[in-house]
Write a protein that holds these residues in place. Structure first.
Motif, PDB file in Angstrom:
ATOM      1  N   ALA A   1      -0.545  -2.540   5.076  1.00  0.00           N
ATOM      2  CA  ALA A   1       0.126  -2.195   4.318  1.00  0.00           C
ATOM      3  C   ALA A   1       1.015  -3.391   4.053  1.00  0.00           C
ATOM      4  CB  ALA A   1       0.944  -1.795   5.217  1.00  0.00           C
ATOM      5  N   GLY A   2       1.329  -4.148   4.401  1.00  0.00           N
ATOM      6  CA  GLY A   2       2.431  -5.445   3.582  1.00  0.00           C
ATOM      7  C   GLY A   2       3.163  -4.604   2.842  1.00  0.00           C
TER       8      GLY A   2
ATOM      9  N   ARG B   1       0.814  -1.278   0.145  1.00  0.00           N
ATOM     10  CA  ARG B   1       0.418  -0.034   0.254  1.00  0.00           C
ATOM     11  C   ARG B   1       0.973   1.595   0.102  1.00  0.00           C
ATOM     12  NH1 ARG B   1      -5.648  -0.159   1.635  1.00  0.00           N
ATOM     13  NH2 ARG B   1      -5.124   2.478   1.281  1.00  0.00           N
ATOM     14  N   ARG B   2       0.479   2.592  -0.791  1.00  0.00           N
ATOM     15  CA  ARG B   2       2.126   2.785  -1.035  1.00  0.00           C
ATOM     16  C   ARG B   2       1.343   4.407  -0.605  1.00  0.00           C
ATOM     17  NH1 ARG B   2       4.298   3.000  -7.028  1.00  0.00           N
ATOM     18  NH2 ARG B   2       4.636   4.867  -7.045  1.00  0.00           N
ATOM     19  N   ASP B   3       0.251   4.277   0.825  1.00  0.00           N
ATOM     20  CA  ASP B   3      -0.114   4.840   0.912  1.00  0.00           C
ATOM     21  C   ASP B   3      -0.448   5.470   2.778  1.00  0.00           C
ATOM     22  OD1 ASP B   3      -2.346   3.775   0.830  1.00  0.00           O
ATOM     23  OD2 ASP B   3      -3.620   4.508   0.697  1.00  0.00           O
ATOM     24  N   MET B   4       1.111   4.285   2.809  1.00  0.00           N
ATOM     25  CA  MET B   4       0.539   4.201   4.128  1.00  0.00           C
ATOM     26  C   MET B   4       2.119   3.068   4.487  1.00  0.00           C
ATOM     27  SD  MET B   4      -2.668   1.049   4.807  1.00  0.00           S
ATOM     28  CE  MET B   4      -3.738   1.760   5.010  1.00  0.00           C
ATOM     29  N   GLY B   5       1.866   4.230   5.986  1.00  0.00           N
ATOM     30  CA  GLY B   5       3.912   4.416   6.171  1.00  0.00           C
ATOM     31  C   GLY B   5       3.985   3.836   7.984  1.00  0.00           C
ATOM     32  N   GLU B   6       5.138   3.998   8.754  1.00  0.00           N
ATOM     33  CA  GLU B   6       4.874   2.694   9.861  1.00  0.00           C
ATOM     34  C   GLU B   6       6.531   3.714  10.978  1.00  0.00           C
ATOM     35  OE1 GLU B   6       7.438  -0.376   8.263  1.00  0.00           O
ATOM     36  OE2 GLU B   6       6.919  -1.712   9.946  1.00  0.00           O
TER      37      GLU B   6
ATOM     38  N   PRO C   1       7.517   7.435   6.013  1.00  0.00           N
ATOM     39  CA  PRO C   1       6.759   8.257   5.753  1.00  0.00           C
ATOM     40  C   PRO C   1       5.754   6.870   4.678  1.00  0.00           C
ATOM     41  CG  PRO C   1       8.644   9.380   5.479  1.00  0.00           C
ATOM     42  CD  PRO C   1       9.107   8.509   5.664  1.00  0.00           C
ATOM     43  N   PRO C   2       5.208   7.210   3.916  1.00  0.00           N
ATOM     44  CA  PRO C   2       4.426   6.415   3.089  1.00  0.00           C
ATOM     45  C   PRO C   2       5.393   6.328   1.799  1.00  0.00           C
ATOM     46  CG  PRO C   2       2.471   7.501   3.687  1.00  0.00           C
ATOM     47  CD  PRO C   2       3.853   8.318   3.821  1.00  0.00           C
ATOM     48  N   ASP C   3       5.727   5.259   1.181  1.00  0.00           N
ATOM     49  CA  ASP C   3       6.262   4.913  -0.524  1.00  0.00           C
ATOM     50  C   ASP C   3       7.995   5.135  -0.038  1.00  0.00           C
ATOM     51  OD1 ASP C   3       5.868   3.774  -2.242  1.00  0.00           O
ATOM     52  OD2 ASP C   3       4.973   5.459  -3.736  1.00  0.00           O
ATOM     53  N   TRP C   4       8.414   4.715   1.321  1.00  0.00           N
ATOM     54  CA  TRP C   4       9.725   5.016   1.246  1.00  0.00           C
ATOM     55  C   TRP C   4       9.736   3.558   1.957  1.00  0.00           C
ATOM     56  CZ3 TRP C   4      13.650   9.114   1.393  1.00  0.00           C
ATOM     57  CH2 TRP C   4      12.683  10.403   1.004  1.00  0.00           C
TER      58      TRP C   4
END
Ligand SMILES: [Fe+2]
Length: 185
Positions: free
Chosen positions: A155-156, A91-96, A130-133
């Motif tokens: 997120a996967g 999911r490219r809109d989900m960070g961590e 951030p998302p997509d890093w």
């Protein structure tokens, strides 16, 4: 209904209770992650069973978040430190979020447009991914590196691109301290 719950985390080892998922990655599983394949082969010839890192996780049905720990053993393959495979999220809109509990590490991040960032991981440091890093953690110390991660259950992990192409920087042991360099030949 999902009820509130506490999880005990051993900061020194990353052990969690209750634990819902657990996996271990050994050097034999990570042959393609390290640059120095001859060093990999030498190490495996001596010991097939070398543990590099393990992930322990907690989750419950009906909750959007899950969390757990990653524990990376201290060690090197040639000059490269023990590290995780590294991944983008599906999911490219989900960070961590990472929260380092023990040890000394570097968090290597790479954006889709090939920007690179590195951040220190020390006990008490909380890191926003951030998302997509893409993110990879590297144990640059002499003790286990233990950190807690929290992210959305949707997120996967997408390992494909990093496994195929590697990351744009490598972290190796320098004479006095870790060095962040262009990929090893
Ligand atoms: Fe992640």
């Amino acid at each position: 209904m999902t009820y509130p719950e506490n999880v005990a985390i051993d900061a020194a080892t990353g052990a969690i209770a209750p634990m819902v998922e657990h996996y271990e990655k050994r050097l034999a599983d990570l042959r393609d992650v390290f640059s120095d394949r001859q060093a990999v082969d030498r190490m495996l010839a001596e010991d097939q069973n070398i543990l590099v890192y393990q992930v322990r996780a907690f989750k419950r049905e009906g909750c959007d978040l899950w969390f757990g720990t990653t524990t990376i053993e201290p060690g090197q393959v040639g000059r490269e430190y023990f590290m995780t495979r590294g991944h983008f999220h599906k999911r490219r809109d989900m960070g961590e979020v990472y929260y380092t509990q023990a040890g000394e590490g570097l968090l290597l991040l790479q954006s889709r447009d090939r920007q690179i960032e590195t951040m220190e991981m020390r006990p008490g440091t909380s890191s926003l991914i951030p998302p997509d890093w893409a993110h990879r953690s590297i144990n640059v110390g002499t003790d286990p590196l233990v950190f807690v991660w929290v992210c959305n259950i949707e997120a996967g992990n997408d390992y494909g691109e990093i496994l195929e192409k590697g990351m744009l920087r490598h972290v190796i042991a320098g004479a006095a301290s870790p060095e962040i360099i262009d990929p090893l030949a």
